[in-house]
Motif scaffolding. Sequence first.
Motif, PDB file in Angstrom:
ATOM      1  N   TYR A  70       0.746  -1.224  -0.135  1.00  0.00           N
ATOM      2  CA  TYR A  70       0.167   0.054  -0.130  1.00  0.00           C
ATOM      3  C   TYR A  70       0.753   1.288   0.137  1.00  0.00           C
ATOM      4  O   TYR A  70       1.800   1.333   0.679  1.00  0.00           O
ATOM      5  N   ASP A  71       0.639   2.019  -0.903  1.00  0.00           N
ATOM      6  CA  ASP A  71       1.290   3.486  -1.011  1.00  0.00           C
ATOM      7  C   ASP A  71       0.458   4.538  -0.679  1.00  0.00           C
ATOM      8  O   ASP A  71      -0.391   5.129  -1.540  1.00  0.00           O
ATOM      9  N   GLU A  72       0.766   5.210   0.409  1.00  0.00           N
ATOM     10  CA  GLU A  72      -0.074   6.490   0.770  1.00  0.00           C
ATOM     11  C   GLU A  72      -0.127   7.277  -0.123  1.00  0.00           C
ATOM     12  O   GLU A  72      -1.171   8.225  -0.339  1.00  0.00           O
ATOM     13  N   VAL A  73       1.002   7.559  -0.670  1.00  0.00           N
ATOM     14  CA  VAL A  73       1.238   9.046  -1.659  1.00  0.00           C
ATOM     15  C   VAL A  73       0.357   8.519  -2.867  1.00  0.00           C
ATOM     16  O   VAL A  73      -0.467   9.535  -3.433  1.00  0.00           O
ATOM     17  N   SER A  74       0.465   7.442  -3.397  1.00  0.00           N
ATOM     18  CA  SER A  74      -0.388   7.012  -4.684  1.00  0.00           C
ATOM     19  C   SER A  74      -1.680   6.933  -4.202  1.00  0.00           C
ATOM     20  O   SER A  74      -2.430   7.487  -5.126  1.00  0.00           O
ATOM     21  N   SER A  75      -2.295   6.694  -3.053  1.00  0.00           N
ATOM     22  CA  SER A  75      -3.581   6.551  -2.833  1.00  0.00           C
ATOM     23  C   SER A  75      -4.178   8.069  -2.628  1.00  0.00           C
ATOM     24  O   SER A  75      -5.233   8.313  -3.070  1.00  0.00           O
ATOM     25  N   GLY A  76      -3.351   8.877  -2.282  1.00  0.00           N
ATOM     26  CA  GLY A  76      -3.714  10.344  -1.947  1.00  0.00           C
ATOM     27  C   GLY A  76      -3.891  10.937  -3.213  1.00  0.00           C
ATOM     28  O   GLY A  76      -4.921  11.816  -3.580  1.00  0.00           O
ATOM     29  N   LEU A  77      -2.934  10.504  -4.344  1.00  0.00           N
ATOM     30  CA  LEU A  77      -3.049  11.372  -5.629  1.00  0.00           C
ATOM     31  C   LEU A  77      -4.295  10.680  -6.510  1.00  0.00           C
ATOM     32  O   LEU A  77      -5.041  11.369  -7.121  1.00  0.00           O
ATOM     33  N   MET A  78      -4.644   9.193  -6.067  1.00  0.00           N
ATOM     34  CA  MET A  78      -5.840   8.667  -6.947  1.00  0.00           C
ATOM     35  C   MET A  78      -6.905   9.364  -6.232  1.00  0.00           C
ATOM     36  O   MET A  78      -7.883   9.585  -6.891  1.00  0.00           O
ATOM     37  N   ILE A  79      -7.001   9.585  -5.040  1.00  0.00           N
ATOM     38  CA  ILE A  79      -8.215  10.337  -4.529  1.00  0.00           C
ATOM     39  C   ILE A  79      -8.497  11.590  -4.811  1.00  0.00           C
ATOM     40  O   ILE A  79      -9.445  11.895  -5.532  1.00  0.00           O
ATOM     41  N   ALA A  80      -7.278  12.352  -5.067  1.00  0.00           N
ATOM     42  CA  ALA A  80      -7.332  13.657  -5.921  1.00  0.00           C
ATOM     43  C   ALA A  80      -7.805  13.695  -7.495  1.00  0.00           C
ATOM     44  O   ALA A  80      -8.927  14.218  -7.753  1.00  0.00           O
ATOM     45  N   GLN A  81      -7.561  12.818  -8.106  1.00  0.00           N
ATOM     46  CA  GLN A  81      -7.937  12.332  -9.442  1.00  0.00           C
ATOM     47  C   GLN A  81      -9.285  11.828  -9.533  1.00  0.00           C
ATOM     48  O   GLN A  81     -10.130  12.241 -10.475  1.00  0.00           O
ATOM     49  N   VAL A  82      -9.873  11.071  -8.391  1.00  0.00           N
ATOM     50  CA  VAL A  82     -11.165  10.678  -8.548  1.00  0.00           C
ATOM     51  C   VAL A  82     -11.976  11.773  -8.291  1.00  0.00           C
ATOM     52  O   VAL A  82     -13.104  11.957  -9.045  1.00  0.00           O
ATOM     53  N   ARG A  83     -11.868  12.716  -7.183  1.00  0.00           N
ATOM     54  CA  ARG A  83     -12.539  13.825  -6.848  1.00  0.00           C
ATOM     55  C   ARG A  83     -12.522  14.845  -8.158  1.00  0.00           C
ATOM     56  O   ARG A  83     -13.714  15.290  -8.268  1.00  0.00           O
ATOM     57  N   LYS A  84     -11.550  14.974  -9.038  1.00  0.00           N
ATOM     58  CA  LYS A  84     -11.626  15.867 -10.135  1.00  0.00           C
ATOM     59  C   LYS A  84     -12.465  15.295 -11.064  1.00  0.00           C
ATOM     60  O   LYS A  84     -13.317  15.977 -11.664  1.00  0.00           O
ATOM     61  N   HIS A  85     -12.288  13.984 -11.432  1.00  0.00           N
ATOM     62  CA  HIS A  85     -12.760  13.320 -12.545  1.00  0.00           C
ATOM     63  C   HIS A  85     -14.420  13.258 -12.374  1.00  0.00           C
ATOM     64  O   HIS A  85     -15.151  13.063 -13.266  1.00  0.00           O
ATOM     65  N   ARG A  86     -14.671  12.897 -11.300  1.00  0.00           N
ATOM     66  CA  ARG A  86     -16.055  12.519 -10.618  1.00  0.00           C
ATOM     67  C   ARG A  86     -16.809  13.637  -9.825  1.00  0.00           C
ATOM     68  O   ARG A  86     -17.775  13.437  -9.269  1.00  0.00           O
ATOM     69  N   ARG A  87     -16.283  14.757 -10.152  1.00  0.00           N
ATOM     70  CA  ARG A  87     -16.868  15.798  -9.286  1.00  0.00           C
ATOM     71  C   ARG A  87     -18.554  16.189  -9.395  1.00  0.00           C
ATOM     72  O   ARG A  87     -19.111  16.098  -8.285  1.00  0.00           O
ATOM     73  N   GLU A  88     -18.998  16.004 -10.564  1.00  0.00           N
ATOM     74  CA  GLU A  88     -20.464  15.962 -10.634  1.00  0.00           C
ATOM     75  C   GLU A  88     -21.351  14.904  -9.901  1.00  0.00           C
ATOM     76  O   GLU A  88     -22.151  15.187  -9.417  1.00  0.00           O
ATOM     77  N   LEU A  89     -20.796  13.933 -10.118  1.00  0.00           N
ATOM     78  CA  LEU A  89     -21.223  12.540  -9.295  1.00  0.00           C
ATOM     79  C   LEU A  89     -21.227  12.876  -7.739  1.00  0.00           C
ATOM     80  O   LEU A  89     -22.084  12.958  -7.113  1.00  0.00           O
ATOM     81  N   PHE A  90     -20.186  13.430  -7.225  1.00  0.00           N
ATOM     82  CA  PHE A  90     -20.140  13.767  -5.685  1.00  0.00           C
ATOM     83  C   PHE A  90     -20.946  15.038  -5.369  1.00  0.00           C
ATOM     84  O   PHE A  90     -21.504  14.883  -4.326  1.00  0.00           O
ATOM     85  N   GLU A  91     -21.263  16.144  -6.352  1.00  0.00           N
ATOM     86  CA  GLU A  91     -21.889  17.037  -6.337  1.00  0.00           C
ATOM     87  C   GLU A  91     -23.441  16.691  -6.032  1.00  0.00           C
ATOM     88  O   GLU A  91     -24.208  16.831  -5.316  1.00  0.00           O
ATOM     89  N   ALA A  92     -23.890  15.698  -6.857  1.00  0.00           N
ATOM     90  CA  ALA A  92     -25.120  15.087  -7.100  1.00  0.00           C
ATOM     91  C   ALA A  92     -25.571  14.182  -5.779  1.00  0.00           C
ATOM     92  O   ALA A  92     -26.587  14.398  -5.289  1.00  0.00           O
ATOM     93  N   LEU A  93     -24.328  13.566  -5.416  1.00  0.00           N
ATOM     94  CA  LEU A  93     -24.454  12.517  -4.134  1.00  0.00           C
ATOM     95  C   LEU A  93     -24.940  13.588  -2.913  1.00  0.00           C
ATOM     96  O   LEU A  93     -25.583  13.288  -2.154  1.00  0.00           O
ATOM     97  N   SER A  94     -23.920  14.771  -2.675  1.00  0.00           N
ATOM     98  CA  SER A  94     -24.142  15.584  -1.831  1.00  0.00           C
ATOM     99  C   SER A  94     -25.551  16.213  -1.658  1.00  0.00           C
ATOM    100  O   SER A  94     -26.046  16.301  -0.536  1.00  0.00           O
TER     101      SER A  94
END
Length: 109
Positions: A70-94
């Motif tokens: 498990y790589d904490e740095v990679s996981s943090g970067l991937m979370i940032a990427q998911v947030r960016k690419h799925r922004r509309e999904l997360f806004e709708a869920l909110s």
Amino acid sequence: MDTVLCGANAYEMKYYFNEQFQSIPESIQKELHVLCVLFTEEVGGVFTIGFEEDGSVVLETNADDDDIYYDEVSSGLMIAQVRKHRRELFEALSLYYRVFVLKEEIPMS
């Protein structure tokens, strides 16, 4: 995180979806399932999506202490990427959470 919506666990090879949110459209439930599973396949560990008390969407990842892959740095970067690419999904869920769970009145503009 106040309420867990869904998550995946790479150690147990399991996916979880909170039954409280069955009214979320099936297509979005499937999208969340794929997102969680792919995240844990890429990074490992445990990945969860949930809500804070105010309805904001939270993405969390963690791993067992003895997980050397498990790589904490990679996981943090991937979370940032998911947030960016799925922004509309997360806004709708909110918005969904605020309207259907918190019973907020959302002004129409």
